[in-house]
Design a protein around this motif. Structure first.
Motif, PDB file in Angstrom:
ATOM      1  N   THR A  88     -12.013  -3.945  -4.434  1.00  0.00           N
ATOM      2  CA  THR A  88     -11.208  -3.121  -4.892  1.00  0.00           C
ATOM      3  C   THR A  88     -11.444  -3.074  -6.494  1.00  0.00           C
ATOM      4  OG1 THR A  88      -9.303  -4.418  -4.928  1.00  0.00           O
ATOM      5  CG2 THR A  88      -9.458  -3.144  -3.033  1.00  0.00           C
ATOM      6  N   HIS A 102       0.731  -1.157   0.033  1.00  0.00           N
ATOM      7  CA  HIS A 102      -0.003   0.116  -0.061  1.00  0.00           C
ATOM      8  C   HIS A 102       0.848   1.238   0.089  1.00  0.00           C
ATOM      9  CE1 HIS A 102      -3.639  -2.274   0.932  1.00  0.00           C
ATOM     10  NE2 HIS A 102      -3.014  -3.110   1.645  1.00  0.00           N
ATOM     11  N   THR A 121      -6.817   2.891   0.773  1.00  0.00           N
ATOM     12  CA  THR A 121      -7.075   2.102  -0.706  1.00  0.00           C
ATOM     13  C   THR A 121      -8.377   2.650  -1.240  1.00  0.00           C
ATOM     14  OG1 THR A 121      -6.437   0.431  -2.197  1.00  0.00           O
ATOM     15  CG2 THR A 121      -7.798  -0.100  -0.286  1.00  0.00           C
ATOM     16  N   THR A 122      -8.585   2.430  -2.458  1.00  0.00           N
ATOM     17  CA  THR A 122      -9.749   2.910  -3.102  1.00  0.00           C
ATOM     18  C   THR A 122     -10.428   1.529  -3.142  1.00  0.00           C
ATOM     19  OG1 THR A 122      -9.003   4.647  -4.440  1.00  0.00           O
ATOM     20  CG2 THR A 122     -11.094   3.434  -5.029  1.00  0.00           C
ATOM     21  N   VAL A 123     -11.697   1.582  -2.675  1.00  0.00           N
ATOM     22  CA  VAL A 123     -12.993   0.374  -2.492  1.00  0.00           C
ATOM     23  C   VAL A 123     -14.223   1.153  -3.179  1.00  0.00           C
ATOM     24  CG1 VAL A 123     -11.892  -0.390  -0.486  1.00  0.00           C
ATOM     25  CG2 VAL A 123     -13.729   1.423  -0.232  1.00  0.00           C
ATOM     26  N   LYS A 130     -11.803   6.345  -1.373  1.00  0.00           N
ATOM     27  CA  LYS A 130     -10.545   5.962  -0.625  1.00  0.00           C
ATOM     28  C   LYS A 130     -11.000   5.877   0.848  1.00  0.00           C
ATOM     29  CE  LYS A 130      -6.749   6.983  -1.962  1.00  0.00           C
ATOM     30  NZ  LYS A 130      -5.259   7.806  -2.170  1.00  0.00           N
TER      31      LYS A 130
END
Length: 238
Positions: free
Chosen positions: A149, A52, A113-115, A137
């Motif tokens: 994701t 990450h 992180t981008t979900v 994010k």
């Protein structure tokens, strides 16, 4: 005269010992900063964390009264039993020589992180399309129930319950879309390398793409198993 000579010898001996750097002090204390740095490096290089790019690692403080013998070798670091790599965690630090000691250091790891979450309210049984989703994010330490994701893994999935707008979608909230429903008539295809035969059948189970279900052949009344290949179709391989 003899007494004075002995005092002179003792004085010279103490002076020589002082000049040679010999000390009667105990073993040197382990540097606390070295412990903190070892924990930080361990977490920063852990594969579940280093993947990450957007991450934040905070190490807890050590009690300033902590007095450990200085380690003569590299400090050994490891995750404490049951510790996670996201959120609040604990890292063990161990020394083997010259005197063995071990301690646990608390830490906090934030991974961003981008979900995907819902862009609008979705009713139960809704088949998800791209317009239903929006990337956001998030701090993974707050997503204990899972997340997605990759948008491709969500498209075509069916909601198990109503989802509100702005809700992060978790794996237990969706399921593969049902292409065959129990009790409905289906196209039953018997296939091998050289030919295919189509018959009418009745589904005895619900089924999503790729699932094996039981079907009743309406011509022979036999119960057979096949794989759901598309909407309303079950294929039996000979």
């Amino acid at each position: 005269m003899i007494i004075r000579s002995r005092l002179l010898i003792l004085t010279l001996t103490l002076c020589c010992l002082a000049g040679s750097g010999i000390s009667t002090a105990g073993p040197q204390q382990q540097n606390h900063r070295a412990i903190i740095d070892a924990v930080k490096q361990f977490l920063d290089q852990h594969p579940d964390i280093s993947d990450h790019a957007d991450r934040r690692i905070r190490i807890g403080h050590l009690d300033p009264r902590l007095n450990l013998p200085a380690c003569s070798e590299s400090l050994q670091t490891y995750l404490a039993p049951g510790a996670r790599t996201a959120g609040k965690t604990t890292v063990g630090v161990r020394c083997s020589a010259p005197k063995a000691w071990a301690l646990y250091v608390p830490a906090s790891v934030d991974l961003f992180t981008t979900v995907y979450e819902t862009a609008t309210n979705l009713p139960r049984g809704h088949v998800i399309a791209a317009a239903d989703l929006q990337p956001v994010k998030h701090n993974l330490s707050s997503l204990n129930r899972g997340y997605f994701t990759d948008i491709k893994s969500l498209l075509g999935q069916q909601t198990r319950r109503r989802l509100n707008r702005g809700q992060v979608i978790t794996p237990n909230q969706v399921k593969p879309q049902l292409l065959v429903k129990r009790g409905e008539q289906v196209d039953l295809v018997a296939r091998d390398d050289s030919f295919a035969v189509r018959m009418s059948g009745k589904a005895l189970m619900d089924g999503a793409r790729g699932q094996r279900i039981r079907v009743k052949n309406l011509s022979s009344s036999r119960i057979i198993e096949g794989v759901v290949t598309q909407s309303g179709q079950v294929t039996v391989m000979n």
